[in-house]
Design an enzyme around this catalytic site. Structure first.
Site, PDB file in Angstrom:
ATOM      1  N   ARG A  90      -5.253   8.844 -19.583  1.00 18.80           N
ATOM      2  CA  ARG A  90      -4.103   8.070 -20.052  1.00 18.80           C
ATOM      3  C   ARG A  90      -4.369   7.494 -21.431  1.00 18.80           C
ATOM      4  O   ARG A  90      -5.501   7.471 -21.898  1.00 18.80           O
ATOM      5  CB  ARG A  90      -3.772   6.970 -19.048  1.00 18.80           C
ATOM      6  CG  ARG A  90      -3.282   7.619 -17.766  1.00 18.80           C
ATOM      7  CD  ARG A  90      -2.678   6.668 -16.804  1.00 18.80           C
ATOM      8  NE  ARG A  90      -3.675   5.878 -16.159  1.00 18.80           N
ATOM      9  CZ  ARG A  90      -3.562   4.570 -15.939  1.00 18.80           C
ATOM     10  NH1 ARG A  90      -2.496   3.923 -16.357  1.00 18.80           N
ATOM     11  NH2 ARG A  90      -4.503   3.925 -15.321  1.00 18.80           N
ATOM     12  N   HIS A 138      -8.606   3.792 -13.767  1.00 15.54           N
ATOM     13  CA  HIS A 138      -8.614   2.480 -14.414  1.00 15.54           C
ATOM     14  C   HIS A 138      -9.200   1.388 -13.530  1.00 15.54           C
ATOM     15  O   HIS A 138      -9.401   0.270 -13.998  1.00 15.54           O
ATOM     16  CB  HIS A 138      -7.186   2.098 -14.791  1.00 15.54           C
ATOM     17  CG  HIS A 138      -6.278   2.070 -13.610  1.00 15.54           C
ATOM     18  ND1 HIS A 138      -5.739   3.216 -13.092  1.00 15.54           N
ATOM     19  CD2 HIS A 138      -5.850   1.060 -12.828  1.00 15.54           C
ATOM     20  CE1 HIS A 138      -4.996   2.902 -12.044  1.00 15.54           C
ATOM     21  NE2 HIS A 138      -5.051   1.603 -11.855  1.00 15.54           N
ATOM     22  N   ARG A 172       5.011  -2.727  -7.795  1.00 13.04           N
ATOM     23  CA  ARG A 172       5.420  -2.459  -9.176  1.00 13.04           C
ATOM     24  C   ARG A 172       6.949  -2.515  -9.244  1.00 13.04           C
ATOM     25  O   ARG A 172       7.627  -1.884  -8.439  1.00 13.04           O
ATOM     26  CB  ARG A 172       4.947  -1.080  -9.619  1.00 13.04           C
ATOM     27  CG  ARG A 172       3.434  -0.872  -9.527  1.00 13.04           C
ATOM     28  CD  ARG A 172       3.024   0.325 -10.392  1.00 13.04           C
ATOM     29  NE  ARG A 172       1.706   0.850 -10.070  1.00 13.04           N
ATOM     30  CZ  ARG A 172       0.552   0.324 -10.476  1.00 13.04           C
ATOM     31  NH1 ARG A 172       0.553  -0.778 -11.200  1.00 13.04           N
ATOM     32  NH2 ARG A 172      -0.595   0.884 -10.156  1.00 13.04           N
ATOM     33  N   THR A 204       6.094   9.579  -8.850  1.00 10.20           N
ATOM     34  CA  THR A 204       4.903   9.118  -9.575  1.00 10.20           C
ATOM     35  C   THR A 204       3.673   9.935  -9.161  1.00 10.20           C
ATOM     36  O   THR A 204       3.471  10.201  -7.979  1.00 10.20           O
ATOM     37  CB  THR A 204       4.685   7.631  -9.264  1.00 10.20           C
ATOM     38  OG1 THR A 204       5.767   6.900  -9.835  1.00 10.20           O
ATOM     39  CG2 THR A 204       3.365   7.137  -9.832  1.00 10.20           C
ATOM     40  N   LYS A 233     -11.487  12.975  -6.580  1.00  9.31           N
ATOM     41  CA  LYS A 233     -10.249  13.748  -6.681  1.00  9.31           C
ATOM     42  C   LYS A 233     -10.584  15.227  -6.547  1.00  9.31           C
ATOM     43  O   LYS A 233     -11.639  15.667  -7.015  1.00  9.31           O
ATOM     44  CB  LYS A 233      -9.576  13.552  -8.048  1.00  9.31           C
ATOM     45  CG  LYS A 233      -9.372  12.109  -8.464  1.00  9.31           C
ATOM     46  CD  LYS A 233      -8.442  12.008  -9.673  1.00  9.31           C
ATOM     47  CE  LYS A 233      -9.184  11.945 -10.982  1.00  9.31           C
ATOM     48  NZ  LYS A 233      -8.334  11.595 -12.127  1.00  9.31           N
ATOM     49  N   GLU A 239       4.470   9.849 -17.877  1.00  5.13           N
ATOM     50  CA  GLU A 239       4.665   8.772 -16.922  1.00  5.13           C
ATOM     51  C   GLU A 239       4.657   7.457 -17.686  1.00  5.13           C
ATOM     52  O   GLU A 239       3.939   7.307 -18.683  1.00  5.13           O
ATOM     53  CB  GLU A 239       3.543   8.752 -15.888  1.00  5.13           C
ATOM     54  CG  GLU A 239       3.526   9.965 -14.984  1.00  5.13           C
ATOM     55  CD  GLU A 239       2.614   9.731 -13.790  1.00  5.13           C
ATOM     56  OE1 GLU A 239       3.120   9.351 -12.733  1.00  5.13           O
ATOM     57  OE2 GLU A 239       1.393   9.899 -13.926  1.00  5.13           O
ATOM     58  N   GLU A 240       5.414   6.507 -17.161  1.00  8.25           N
ATOM     59  CA  GLU A 240       5.498   5.198 -17.817  1.00  8.25           C
ATOM     60  C   GLU A 240       4.147   4.490 -17.865  1.00  8.25           C
ATOM     61  O   GLU A 240       3.955   3.564 -18.632  1.00  8.25           O
ATOM     62  CB  GLU A 240       6.541   4.309 -17.139  1.00  8.25           C
ATOM     63  CG  GLU A 240       6.414   4.172 -15.621  1.00  8.25           C
ATOM     64  CD  GLU A 240       5.182   3.461 -15.152  1.00  8.25           C
ATOM     65  OE1 GLU A 240       4.824   2.451 -15.773  1.00  8.25           O
ATOM     66  OE2 GLU A 240       4.572   3.897 -14.160  1.00  8.25           O
ATOM     67  N   SER A 241       3.210   4.915 -17.032  1.00  8.82           N
ATOM     68  CA  SER A 241       1.920   4.243 -16.910  1.00  8.82           C
ATOM     69  C   SER A 241       0.929   4.714 -17.970  1.00  8.82           C
ATOM     70  O   SER A 241      -0.260   4.782 -17.706  1.00  8.82           O
ATOM     71  CB  SER A 241       1.362   4.488 -15.518  1.00  8.82           C
ATOM     72  OG  SER A 241       1.308   5.885 -15.262  1.00  8.82           O
ATOM     73  N   THR A 253      -2.123   8.279  -4.624  1.00 11.63           N
ATOM     74  CA  THR A 253      -1.443   8.873  -5.786  1.00 11.63           C
ATOM     75  C   THR A 253      -2.388   9.835  -6.513  1.00 11.63           C
ATOM     76  O   THR A 253      -1.970  10.871  -7.013  1.00 11.63           O
ATOM     77  CB  THR A 253      -1.004   7.776  -6.777  1.00 11.63           C
ATOM     78  OG1 THR A 253      -0.330   6.736  -6.077  1.00 11.63           O
ATOM     79  CG2 THR A 253      -0.083   8.329  -7.849  1.00 11.63           C
ATOM     80  N   ASP A 264     -10.969   7.450 -16.896  1.00 14.20           N
ATOM     81  CA  ASP A 264     -11.280   8.883 -16.814  1.00 14.20           C
ATOM     82  C   ASP A 264     -10.629   9.689 -17.930  1.00 14.20           C
ATOM     83  O   ASP A 264     -10.664  10.927 -17.901  1.00 14.20           O
ATOM     84  CB  ASP A 264     -10.901   9.432 -15.440  1.00 14.20           C
ATOM     85  CG  ASP A 264      -9.423   9.287 -15.138  1.00 14.20           C
ATOM     86  OD1 ASP A 264      -8.799   8.338 -15.659  1.00 14.20           O
ATOM     87  OD2 ASP A 264      -8.886  10.122 -14.389  1.00 14.20           O
ATOM     88  N   LYS A 279      -2.695  14.776 -17.086  1.00 11.29           N
ATOM     89  CA  LYS A 279      -2.321  14.005 -18.249  1.00 11.29           C
ATOM     90  C   LYS A 279      -3.552  13.882 -19.132  1.00 11.29           C
ATOM     91  O   LYS A 279      -4.670  14.035 -18.652  1.00 11.29           O
ATOM     92  CB  LYS A 279      -1.761  12.638 -17.846  1.00 11.29           C
ATOM     93  CG  LYS A 279      -2.597  11.821 -16.864  1.00 11.29           C
ATOM     94  CD  LYS A 279      -1.723  10.727 -16.270  1.00 11.29           C
ATOM     95  CE  LYS A 279      -2.484   9.786 -15.357  1.00 11.29           C
ATOM     96  NZ  LYS A 279      -2.850  10.338 -14.053  1.00 11.29           N
ATOM     97  N   ARG A 289      -9.517   6.684  -3.171  1.00 12.88           N
ATOM     98  CA  ARG A 289     -10.112   5.534  -3.874  1.00 12.88           C
ATOM     99  C   ARG A 289     -10.451   4.443  -2.894  1.00 12.88           C
ATOM    100  O   ARG A 289      -9.606   4.049  -2.095  1.00 12.88           O
ATOM    101  CB  ARG A 289      -9.113   4.961  -4.884  1.00 12.88           C
ATOM    102  CG  ARG A 289      -9.178   5.700  -6.161  1.00 12.88           C
ATOM    103  CD  ARG A 289      -8.284   5.096  -7.191  1.00 12.88           C
ATOM    104  NE  ARG A 289      -7.868   6.200  -8.031  1.00 12.88           N
ATOM    105  CZ  ARG A 289      -7.169   6.090  -9.123  1.00 12.88           C
ATOM    106  NH1 ARG A 289      -6.767   4.909  -9.528  1.00 12.88           N
ATOM    107  NH2 ARG A 289      -6.862   7.151  -9.823  1.00 12.88           N
TER     108      ARG A 289
HETATM  109  C1  VG1 Z   1      -0.729   4.803 -11.000  1.00 10.30           C
HETATM  110  C2  VG1 Z   1       0.379   5.102 -11.987  1.00 10.30           C
HETATM  111  C3  VG1 Z   1       0.728   6.587 -11.951  1.00 10.30           C
HETATM  112  C4  VG1 Z   1      -0.534   7.409 -12.213  1.00 10.30           C
HETATM  113  C5  VG1 Z   1      -1.599   7.012 -11.211  1.00 10.30           C
HETATM  114  C6  VG1 Z   1      -2.913   7.739 -11.429  1.00 10.30           C
HETATM  115  O1  VG1 Z   1      -0.288   5.096  -9.692  1.00 10.30           O
HETATM  116  O2  VG1 Z   1       1.525   4.337 -11.690  1.00 10.30           O
HETATM  117  O3  VG1 Z   1       1.730   6.847 -12.891  1.00 10.30           O
HETATM  118  O4  VG1 Z   1      -0.257   8.778 -12.099  1.00 10.30           O
HETATM  119  O5  VG1 Z   1      -1.859   5.605 -11.301  1.00 10.30           O
HETATM  120  O6  VG1 Z   1      -3.330   7.592 -12.729  1.00 10.30           O
HETATM  121  P1  VG1 Z   1       0.220   3.974  -8.668  1.00 10.30           P
HETATM  122  O7  VG1 Z   1       0.461   4.689  -7.362  1.00 10.30           O
HETATM  123  O8  VG1 Z   1      -0.836   2.918  -8.607  1.00 10.30           O
HETATM  124  O9  VG1 Z   1       1.482   3.418  -9.263  1.00 10.30           O
HETATM  125  V1  VG1 Z   1      -4.951   7.517 -13.026  1.00 10.30           V
HETATM  126  O10 VG1 Z   1      -5.112   7.489 -14.638  1.00 10.30           O
HETATM  127  O11 VG1 Z   1      -5.376   6.170 -12.144  1.00 10.30           O
HETATM  128  O12 VG1 Z   1      -5.635   8.955 -12.314  1.00 10.30           O
HETATM  129 CO    CO Z   2      -6.848   7.899 -15.260  1.00  8.79          CO
END
Ligand code: VG1
Ligand code: CO
Length: 542
Positions: A281, A113, A495, A343, A125, A362-364, A17, A278, A375, A21
């Protein structure tokens, strides 16, 4: 000075995403990071003489990998690299530097996170020239390149000291070490009414900001305490630590429990906020009022015109598919365009670049706008502060008014972290196989109106992204979504997102989990998730 090192490919360098990682120890494998960085450079187009931005969230290995990026950038022909002092750059600050100085791209070292440290996770990234995450066609090409890589190029030179600002050279390439906060803080001053926020602070407004021992500490100290005049101590956990203090910098009530408890107590300041590893969020909390990120997006969209950066209104709103439809109601009432994307922030880039939308969410706990192509956690907190200052209302008051005006979208996400990957995939496959038969099925008063595997057709470049989550839609607007996370490094994370719209003002004060309990039960019944995942309850409930 330039060495060409023979290597053999790794077969697991497929960005998810948000970048590649892995466990930190995987990145410590000889050649592992170099291979991936070379694959990026091989797919980045004409880089000769161009500018690259590099920085990271300060986690363990950050400086070591930055040294590799610098030496490999020089060997591959970049003309210049801008790096954050101490190796620090938040993701939105990196995006800003790429845009402001017309860089060819940027490398951001972060697993966001995910916990840091030698036993934790690391990530890389790649962002492109618009400042945003590389789109899928680029990440796909990087993955393909990594599978056949046989050599990488690196300059055989001493490390560049990262702690001293100023210019250095590696051969013909200039390395500029910059203050990681300065350009970002200057951008924020152009977007928000700092004077109004300062006035609110001088009238007694108090905030607690939890930087969770990750990258936003230096930014938050500078912006909140120095430029906005909040008292010292407003920012807690404000020094980036290589292991993030052993914590999990995911800004939600589970992992930012201290802040959450404070905000629910009598000792609560007026406003609470936290950022992730980072800095892209945010979690915002009012006194005794948790604000769901989906509601935050809707409320920010409805009030953005109060901030100087959005004085002329907004063009449109985009949200990721699992994010609640609260923002859709704001868009509909105000005649704004609304887009639903998969997402991941990379899907917003085209919409922002072509001016179709101004706000994305995003909901996250991710919210942002066209000011960068990521973001942006602190930006969201500042927009909240600007709206609080301009309206004179409390955060809880604003949320309640919003529900009164638009209705309330009860919303929750249940995460089952680190479950058996085979069991999770089998559960998703079984659901997918049954989608066609689901419409018309009744569960008490709820009837399924449609069910599909979400596919996104990008309106700008016409690209199609399939298998972006299973949607089960009910008559009246309730939804259940099932998705597999694309950011984990161990097993799988399932999720489940649930949403139910309530127009009736008298029913706006229910406990979220209680309001959603029929949907929670249906989600389990349809998927048999507890049995299949061998779990009694979710790891995290947001
Ligand atoms: C999660 C969140 C998504 C967000 C992504 C990266 O992805 O759900 O909304 O864009 O983390 O955010 P996933 O595939 O685990 O649902 V960040 O702040 O980790 O760069
Ligand atoms: Co982040």
């Amino acid at each position: 000075m330039i060495q060409t090192v023979a290597t053999s490919p790794f077969h697991d360098q497929n960005p998810g995403t948000s970048g590649l990682r892995k466990k930190t120890r995987v990145f410590e494998t000889p050649h592992y990071a170099e291979n991936f960085i070379q694959s990026i450079f091989d797919c980045a187009g004409d880089i000769v003489g161009k500018l690259l931005v590099v920085g990271g969230d300060g986690r363990y290995l950050n400086s070591e990998i930055i040294q590799k990026v610098l030496k490999m950038a020089a060997a591959n022909g970049f003309g210049r690299v801008t790096a954050g002092q101490n190796g620090w750059l938040s993701t939105p600050a990196a995006s800003n530097l790429i845009r402001k100085y017309s860089a060819h791209g940027g490398i951001i070292l972060s697993a966001s996170h995910n916990p840091a440290g030698q036993a934790g996770d690391f990530g890389i990234k790649y962002n492109v020239a618009n400042g945003g995450p590389a789109p899928e066609k680029v990440t796909g090409a990087i993955y393909q390149a990594s599978r056949t890589l046989t050599r990488y190029k690196i300059a055989d030179v001493a490390d560049i000291p990262l702690d001293i600002a100023g210019e250095r050279r590696i051969g013909d390439m200039v390395v500029e070490i910059v203050n990681p906060v300065a350009d970002y803080a200057a951008l924020m001053e152009t977007l928000f009414d700092f004077a109004a926020i300062r006035r609110m602070v001088s009238h007694g407004f108090r905030m607690r900001f939890d930087a969770m021992n990750a990258i936003t500490g230096p930014y938050a100290h500078e912006i909140f305490e120095h430029r906005l005049g909040m008292e010292t101590g407003t920012v807690v956990n404000g020094t980036p630590l290589p292991d993030f203090g052993g914590g999990h910098p995911d800004p939600n009530p589970t992992y930012a429990a201290g802040l959450y408890t404070l905000m629910m107590s009598d000792a609560a300041p007026d406003f609470g906020a936290a950022s992730d590893g980072d800095g892209d969020r945010n979690m915002v909390i009012g006194r005794d009022m948790f604000i769901s990120p989906s509601d935050s997006l809707a409320l920010l969209a409805a009030n953005a015109h109060l901030a100087p950066g959005c004085r002329d209104g907004i063009a449109g709103i985009a949200r990721s598919m699992p994010t609640s439809a609260a923002a859709d109601r704001v868009a509909a009432r105000n005649g704004l365009k609304m887009y639903e994307t998969p997402t991941g922030w990379k899907f917003f880039g085209n919409l922002l670049d072509s001016g179709l939308v101004t706000l994305c969410g995003e909901e996250s706990f991710g919210t942002g706008s066209g000011h960068v192509r990521e973001k942006d956690g602190l930006w969201a907190v500042l927009l909240w502060l600007n709206i609080l200052a301009a309206s004179g209302k409390t955060a809880a008051g604003l949320v309640r008014n919003h529900w009164r005006d638009y209705g309330r979208n009860y919303y929750s996400r249940h995460d089952y972290e680190g479950v058996d990957a085979g069991a999770a995939t089998a559960m998703m496959d079984d659901l997918r196989a049954r989608l066609a038969a689901l419409p018309g099925t009744q569960f008490g008063p709820l009837t399924i109106s449609a069910a599909d595997d979400f596919a996104y057709h990008d309106p700008v470049d016409q690209s199609v992204s399939e298998h972006q989550g299973i949607r089960i839609l009910f008559e009246g607007g309730a939804r259940i979504i099932f998705r597999l996370s694309g950011t984990g490094t161990e097993g799988a994370t399932v999720r489940i997102y649930m949403e139910h719209y309530e127009a009736d003002l008298d029913l706006h004060n229910m406990d979220t989990q209680e309001a959603l309990s029929p949907l929670i039960a249906i989600a389990d019944e349809i998927s048999a998730l507890k049995l299949r995942l061998n779990r009694l309850r979710p790891t995290v409930i947001v």
